[in-house]
Write a protein that holds these residues in place. Structure first.
Motif, PDB file in Angstrom:
ATOM      1  N   LEU A 172       0.762  -1.144   0.089  1.00  0.00           N
ATOM      2  CA  LEU A 172      -0.018  -0.004   0.050  1.00  0.00           C
ATOM      3  C   LEU A 172       0.963   1.351   0.087  1.00  0.00           C
ATOM      4  O   LEU A 172       2.080   1.172   0.338  1.00  0.00           O
ATOM      5  CB  LEU A 172      -0.958  -0.069   1.297  1.00  0.00           C
ATOM      6  CG  LEU A 172      -1.962  -1.313   1.211  1.00  0.00           C
ATOM      7  CD1 LEU A 172      -2.456  -1.071   2.809  1.00  0.00           C
ATOM      8  CD2 LEU A 172      -2.941  -1.216   0.256  1.00  0.00           C
ATOM      9  N   SER A 173       0.269   2.208  -0.432  1.00  0.00           N
ATOM     10  CA  SER A 173       1.115   3.738  -0.588  1.00  0.00           C
ATOM     11  C   SER A 173       0.885   4.505   0.723  1.00  0.00           C
ATOM     12  O   SER A 173       1.532   5.622   0.772  1.00  0.00           O
ATOM     13  CB  SER A 173       0.736   4.092  -1.615  1.00  0.00           C
ATOM     14  OG  SER A 173      -0.505   4.681  -1.601  1.00  0.00           O
ATOM     15  N   HIS A 174       0.252   4.004   1.750  1.00  0.00           N
ATOM     16  CA  HIS A 174       0.193   4.730   3.018  1.00  0.00           C
ATOM     17  C   HIS A 174       0.584   3.874   4.382  1.00  0.00           C
ATOM     18  O   HIS A 174       0.674   2.867   4.194  1.00  0.00           O
ATOM     19  CB  HIS A 174      -1.092   5.305   3.187  1.00  0.00           C
ATOM     20  CG  HIS A 174      -1.291   6.450   1.938  1.00  0.00           C
ATOM     21  ND1 HIS A 174      -1.884   6.109   0.810  1.00  0.00           N
ATOM     22  CD2 HIS A 174      -1.426   7.736   2.179  1.00  0.00           C
ATOM     23  CE1 HIS A 174      -2.140   7.187  -0.008  1.00  0.00           C
ATOM     24  NE2 HIS A 174      -1.930   8.191   0.928  1.00  0.00           N
ATOM     25  N   CYS A 177      -4.806   2.036   6.083  1.00  0.00           N
ATOM     26  CA  CYS A 177      -5.407   1.590   4.650  1.00  0.00           C
ATOM     27  C   CYS A 177      -6.373   2.442   4.353  1.00  0.00           C
ATOM     28  O   CYS A 177      -7.510   2.699   4.959  1.00  0.00           O
ATOM     29  CB  CYS A 177      -6.113   0.097   5.301  1.00  0.00           C
ATOM     30  SG  CYS A 177      -4.863  -1.140   5.899  1.00  0.00           S
ATOM     31  N   ASP A 181      -6.698   3.136  -1.979  1.00  0.00           N
ATOM     32  CA  ASP A 181      -5.269   2.557  -2.234  1.00  0.00           C
ATOM     33  C   ASP A 181      -5.623   0.880  -2.192  1.00  0.00           C
ATOM     34  O   ASP A 181      -4.836   0.394  -3.140  1.00  0.00           O
ATOM     35  CB  ASP A 181      -4.631   2.895  -0.955  1.00  0.00           C
ATOM     36  CG  ASP A 181      -3.263   2.840  -1.098  1.00  0.00           C
ATOM     37  OD1 ASP A 181      -2.692   2.812  -2.282  1.00  0.00           O
ATOM     38  OD2 ASP A 181      -2.311   2.816  -0.027  1.00  0.00           O
ATOM     39  N   LYS A 184      -6.645  -0.761  -5.995  1.00  0.00           N
ATOM     40  CA  LYS A 184      -5.593  -0.919  -6.870  1.00  0.00           C
ATOM     41  C   LYS A 184      -4.979  -2.239  -6.948  1.00  0.00           C
ATOM     42  O   LYS A 184      -4.334  -2.624  -8.081  1.00  0.00           O
ATOM     43  CB  LYS A 184      -4.637   0.299  -6.631  1.00  0.00           C
ATOM     44  CG  LYS A 184      -5.085   1.733  -6.675  1.00  0.00           C
ATOM     45  CD  LYS A 184      -4.278   2.872  -6.450  1.00  0.00           C
ATOM     46  CE  LYS A 184      -4.569   4.166  -6.563  1.00  0.00           C
ATOM     47  NZ  LYS A 184      -3.910   5.149  -6.168  1.00  0.00           N
ATOM     48  N   HIS A 260      -5.547  13.398  -5.378  1.00  0.00           N
ATOM     49  CA  HIS A 260      -5.752  11.969  -5.704  1.00  0.00           C
ATOM     50  C   HIS A 260      -6.383  11.931  -6.865  1.00  0.00           C
ATOM     51  O   HIS A 260      -5.811  10.824  -7.924  1.00  0.00           O
ATOM     52  CB  HIS A 260      -6.731  11.299  -4.669  1.00  0.00           C
ATOM     53  CG  HIS A 260      -5.852  10.966  -3.351  1.00  0.00           C
ATOM     54  ND1 HIS A 260      -4.925   9.907  -3.445  1.00  0.00           N
ATOM     55  CD2 HIS A 260      -6.031  11.442  -2.073  1.00  0.00           C
ATOM     56  CE1 HIS A 260      -4.591   9.662  -2.365  1.00  0.00           C
ATOM     57  NE2 HIS A 260      -5.059  10.495  -1.568  1.00  0.00           N
ATOM     58  N   SER A 275      -2.345  13.369   3.065  1.00  0.00           N
ATOM     59  CA  SER A 275      -3.116  12.556   3.790  1.00  0.00           C
ATOM     60  C   SER A 275      -3.001  12.649   5.116  1.00  0.00           C
ATOM     61  O   SER A 275      -3.942  12.490   6.155  1.00  0.00           O
ATOM     62  CB  SER A 275      -2.759  11.068   3.407  1.00  0.00           C
ATOM     63  OG  SER A 275      -3.061  11.072   2.123  1.00  0.00           O
TER      64      SER A 275
END
Length: 312
Positions: A172-174, A177, A181, A184, A260, A275
């Motif tokens: 994940l990009s963060h 959760c 995200d 994808k 985003h 974020s």
């Protein structure tokens, strides 16, 4: 479609390319986290124990503080774990639960801001009937309605997350959760999960904002016909805190949405930073705004932390 029984986990991500600075980033986030917990916890304690604050306006403020606490407690533990301990693994069920609470609480906050606007509208437009219209029972019904609306609206997309197979990268990009995200990474038709959040955003958050905007116009219209300038200033002052909180919440929502949706060429660190601003700035600023602009809250804080004087 069958239930995804995969025991695999997702991998959370901090600030990509800045891993060596994670411990330094951890410190201000921890300070902000503790400040939000202590500040909003104190605010809830004051409203519960100070009978002068047992009014609809402060009940709605307590709901806002509780929501801010919920958002912070839902997101920050995993963030701090990633930054300080490099604890990146998170199970699917835990991740989907975090997603549910994050998005539900965002809709709840929008609903509470609308309720607070309604409270100020009634207080100014129907001053003599204020207490008879917004009784404790009515406030409770509004709170339950806001919570139910948000909780039910987010369930469909989270249920779908449990059914999707995840055969791509599980990174994940963060450091928490988010629905946009997770999808994808899904190897399935995600059309519903793409379209449904747009409908929810329009039907709830956008309509909430328009209703709040309309109520503010009616309040200003009412204020202009009040006789003395002093009364006008006093009446407007009761709305300033609420207007500031509305701007803080909706401006961050709009900025995050634009980045985003249209910021594909914006550096990844900007996405991550926005974020964190979205999840930490409103809870912190709501506390600051009401502590500064609301005299009753100021007095309650002073009384709470003042040392008792010994008798002469």
């Amino acid at each position: 479609m069958t239930l995804n029984n995969s025991a695999s986990t997702f991998q959370l991500t901090g600030f990509q390319g800045m891993e060596k600075a994670h411990h330094w980033i951890f410190i201000p986030l921890l300070v902000d986290y503790i400040s939000i917990l202590l500040g909003n916890g104190t605010l809830l304690f004051l409203i519960r124990n100070d009978h002068n604050l047992h009014e609809p306006m402060y009940y709605f403020l307590a709901m806002l503080a509780a929501t801010d606490l919920g958002v912070t407690l839902t997101t920050m533990p995993t963030v701090l774990g990633v930054l300080w301990l490099n604890h990146r693994e998170i199970g699917h069920v835990t991740c989907f639960s975090q997603t549910y609470f994050i998005h539900t609480l965002s809709v709840v906050e929008s609903g509470i801001l609308l309720s607070m606007a309604y409270d100020r509208f009634i207080a100014i437009r129907n001053t003599l009937r204020y207490t008879s219209i917004l009784t404790n029972t009515q406030v409770m019904k509004i709170g339950v309605g806001v919570l139910t609306r948000a909780g039910l609206s987010i369930i469909p997309i989270v249920v779908h997350l449990h059914w999707f197979p995840y055969c791509r990268s599980h990174v994940l990009s963060h450091a928490f959760c988010l629905h946009q995200d997770i999808i994808k990474l899904a190897c399935a038709d995600i059309t519903f999960n793409h379209l449904y959040p747009v409908v929810v955003s329009f039907a709830m958050v956008l309509l909430d904002f328009l209703a709040i905007f309309f109520s503010c116009i009616l309040i200003l219209k009412t204020v202009t016909v009040i006789g003395s300038g002093e009364e006008r200033a006093k009446t407007l002052n009761t709305c300033v805190s609420h207007i500031c909180c509305i701007l803080v919440f909706y401006v961050t929502v709009v900025c995050l949405t634009f980045i985003h949706r249209f910021g594909k060429h914006v550096p990844h660190v900007v996405h991550i930073t926005m974020s964190y601003i979205y999840f930490l700035f409103p809870p912190f600023m709501n506390l600051v705004i009401y502590s500064i602009k609301t005299k009753q809250i100021q007095n309650g804080i002073l009384c709470l932390f003042s040392l008792p004087r010994s008798g002469a």
